[in-house]
Design a protein around this motif. Structure first.
Motif, short mmCIF file in Angstrom:
data_model
loop_
_atom_site.label_atom_id
_atom_site.label_comp_id
_atom_site.label_asym_id
_atom_site.label_seq_id
_atom_site.Cartn_x
_atom_site.Cartn_y
_atom_site.Cartn_z
N VAL A 49 0.86 -1.19 0.00
CA VAL A 49 0.00 0.00 0.00
C VAL A 49 0.90 1.23 0.00
O VAL A 49 1.77 1.35 0.86
CB VAL A 49 -0.92 -0.02 1.25
N PRO A 50 0.71 2.15 -0.98
CA PRO A 50 1.58 3.34 -1.03
C PRO A 50 1.39 4.20 0.22
O PRO A 50 0.27 4.60 0.54
CB PRO A 50 1.08 4.10 -2.28
N GLN A 51 2.48 4.43 0.95
CA GLN A 51 2.39 5.18 2.21
C GLN A 51 3.66 5.97 2.48
O GLN A 51 4.76 5.49 2.21
CB GLN A 51 2.21 4.21 3.39
N ALA A 52 3.49 7.15 3.09
CA ALA A 52 4.63 7.90 3.63
C ALA A 52 5.06 7.22 4.93
O ALA A 52 4.22 6.86 5.75
CB ALA A 52 4.22 9.34 3.89
N LEU A 53 6.37 7.02 5.10
CA LEU A 53 6.88 6.34 6.29
C LEU A 53 7.55 7.33 7.22
O LEU A 53 8.23 8.26 6.79
CB LEU A 53 7.89 5.25 5.87
N ALA A 54 7.37 7.14 8.51
CA ALA A 54 7.96 8.04 9.50
C ALA A 54 9.45 7.80 9.63
O ALA A 54 9.95 6.70 9.36
CB ALA A 54 7.28 7.84 10.85
N SER A 55 10.16 8.83 10.06
CA SER A 55 11.59 8.68 10.36
C SER A 55 11.79 9.12 11.81
O SER A 55 10.86 9.58 12.46
CB SER A 55 12.40 9.58 9.42
N ASN A 56 13.04 8.97 12.28
CA ASN A 56 13.33 9.38 13.66
C ASN A 56 12.94 10.82 13.93
O ASN A 56 12.58 11.18 15.04
CB ASN A 56 14.83 9.20 13.95
N ASN A 57 13.02 11.65 12.86
CA ASN A 57 12.71 13.08 13.04
C ASN A 57 11.27 13.33 13.43
O ASN A 57 10.98 14.30 14.10
CB ASN A 57 12.99 13.84 11.74
N ASN A 58 10.34 12.50 12.93
CA ASN A 58 8.95 12.80 13.27
C ASN A 58 8.37 11.96 14.39
O ASN A 58 7.34 12.31 14.95
CB ASN A 58 8.01 12.76 12.05
N ARG A 59 9.03 10.86 14.76
CA ARG A 59 8.41 9.96 15.75
C ARG A 59 8.14 10.62 17.10
O ARG A 59 7.06 10.50 17.65
CB ARG A 59 9.28 8.72 15.93
N ASP A 60 9.12 11.33 17.62
CA ASP A 60 8.95 11.94 18.95
C ASP A 60 7.85 13.00 18.95
O ASP A 60 7.07 13.09 19.89
CB ASP A 60 10.26 12.56 19.45
N ARG A 61 7.82 13.77 17.86
CA ARG A 61 6.80 14.83 17.76
C ARG A 61 5.39 14.20 17.73
O ARG A 61 4.46 14.68 18.37
CB ARG A 61 7.04 15.63 16.47
N ILE A 62 5.24 13.09 17.00
CA ILE A 62 3.94 12.42 16.93
C ILE A 62 3.55 11.88 18.30
O ILE A 62 2.41 12.05 18.75
CB ILE A 62 4.01 11.28 15.87
N LEU A 63 4.49 11.26 18.99
CA LEU A 63 4.19 10.72 20.33
C LEU A 63 3.82 11.84 21.30
O LEU A 63 2.87 11.71 22.09
CB LEU A 63 5.38 9.93 20.87
N ASP A 64 4.54 12.95 21.23
CA ASP A 64 4.23 14.10 22.11
C ASP A 64 2.80 14.58 21.85
O ASP A 64 2.07 14.88 22.79
CB ASP A 64 5.21 15.26 21.87
#
Ligand SMILES: [Mn+2]
Length: 298
Positions: free
Chosen positions: A111-126
């Motif tokens: 399934v075509p999807q944008a994948l998260a990187s280390n740069n966005n993971r913490d911001r999403i969790l916050d």
């Protein structure tokens, strides 16, 4: 009020169903509702999201980014869905690989999807950590899966969703470890007696003919709790009406029109006129507006 049960904005609202990473239908729906790309509405309406912003669709990252921006600017509110909860609890599911930088494959189809990187993971969790489980005001309630009045009390007694989940997991484990309950009974205890699970993914009951769904064998089925709900009007998501059956009663309404599986329609070459839709319920008008612009009265 604690952070897990918050005050729903006053004034007219547009309550948006489970987005599941479908950024284009979301932008289209906002346009048809009269919002600009910054979430401003000329009639001072506000957006409310019922949770499950992520997974399955093409761009969970941009959806989270947009909803976070709107929420921080106080032009939108959002409650926690079970998909956000899984990510907060670091529980890898068959369809949340994007968060871990892994592709989502269905029977060999990627399934075509944008994948998260280390740069966005913490911001999403916050951001997910700031989401309440329930929103309420005098005439209206919003929750992802199930309003259950007795369990609302525990939301008022805590601050953190992770701590609350784990605290109840421990209690249920202790209570069931030397009991006669089998594996299915214990799993149902965790689903039904843990307020975070019950409110974000709804009550379940045992079935006698197991079936395969969402990547695993199911020995339980969802209970249509709204059939016995007769309190302040409650808008919820979670129970995709992809099967065409509306869910709710005179006091409740499910606004999840199944857009989370729209990738299955796109995969077959469809580009418009989708069966699986993103919808919003306008309140107090009780008008259902869909992402391709059509609308109808509830
Ligand atoms: Mn859900």
């Amino acid at each position: 009020m604690s952070t897990l049960i918050s005050h729903l904005s006053s004034g007219p609202l547009d309550i948006v169903g489970d987005v599941h990473g479908e950024i284009d239908p979301l932008l289209s729906l906002m346009h048809h509702l009269g919002y600009d790309e910054h979430g401003f509405h000329p009639d001072n309406r506000k957006l409310v999201f019922v949770g499950d912003l992520t997974d399955r669709g093409p761009d969970s990252l941009t959806v989270v980014n947009l909803v976070q921006t709107l929420t921080e600017a106080q032009r939108a509110q959002c409650v926690l869905g079970n998909h956000e909860l899984n990510i907060l609890l670091n529980q890898r599911k068959y369809d949340n690989g994007w968060f871990y930088g892994e592709e989502f494959a269905d029977n060999g189809y990627i399934v075509p999807q944008a994948l998260a990187s280390n740069n966005n993971r913490d911001r999403i969790l916050d951001f997910f950590n700031t989401l309440p489980i329930a929103l309420e005001r005098e005439d209206l309630r919003v929750i992802h899966a199930c309003w259950h009045a007795p369990m609302m009390k525990s939301l008022r007694e805590t601050e953190g969703v992770i701590a609350l989940t784990e605290q109840h997991e421990d209690l249920i484990e202790k209570r069931t470890e030397n009991s006669q309950l089998d594996e299915v009974d214990i799993s149902l205890e965790h689903q039904n007696q843990n307020p975070v699970r019950r409110l974000t993914s709804g009550p379940e009951e045992r079935i006698h003919s197991p079936f395969f769904a969402s990547g695993k064998m199911r020995h339980e089925q969802r209970v249509p709790w709204w059939n016995n709900y007769n309190e302040t009007f409650c808008v919820f998501g979670h129970y995709s009406i992809a099967d065409g059956k509306p869910r709710g009663n005179q006091s409740s309404f499910c606004v999840d029109y199944g857009v989370g599986k729209r990738w299955t329609e796109r995969r077959q070459g469809r580009t418009k006129g989708f069966t699986l839709k993103l919808a919003a319920l306008r309140w107090p008008e009780k008008l259902i507006v869909f992402d391709e612009g059509e609308s109808r009265q509830l």
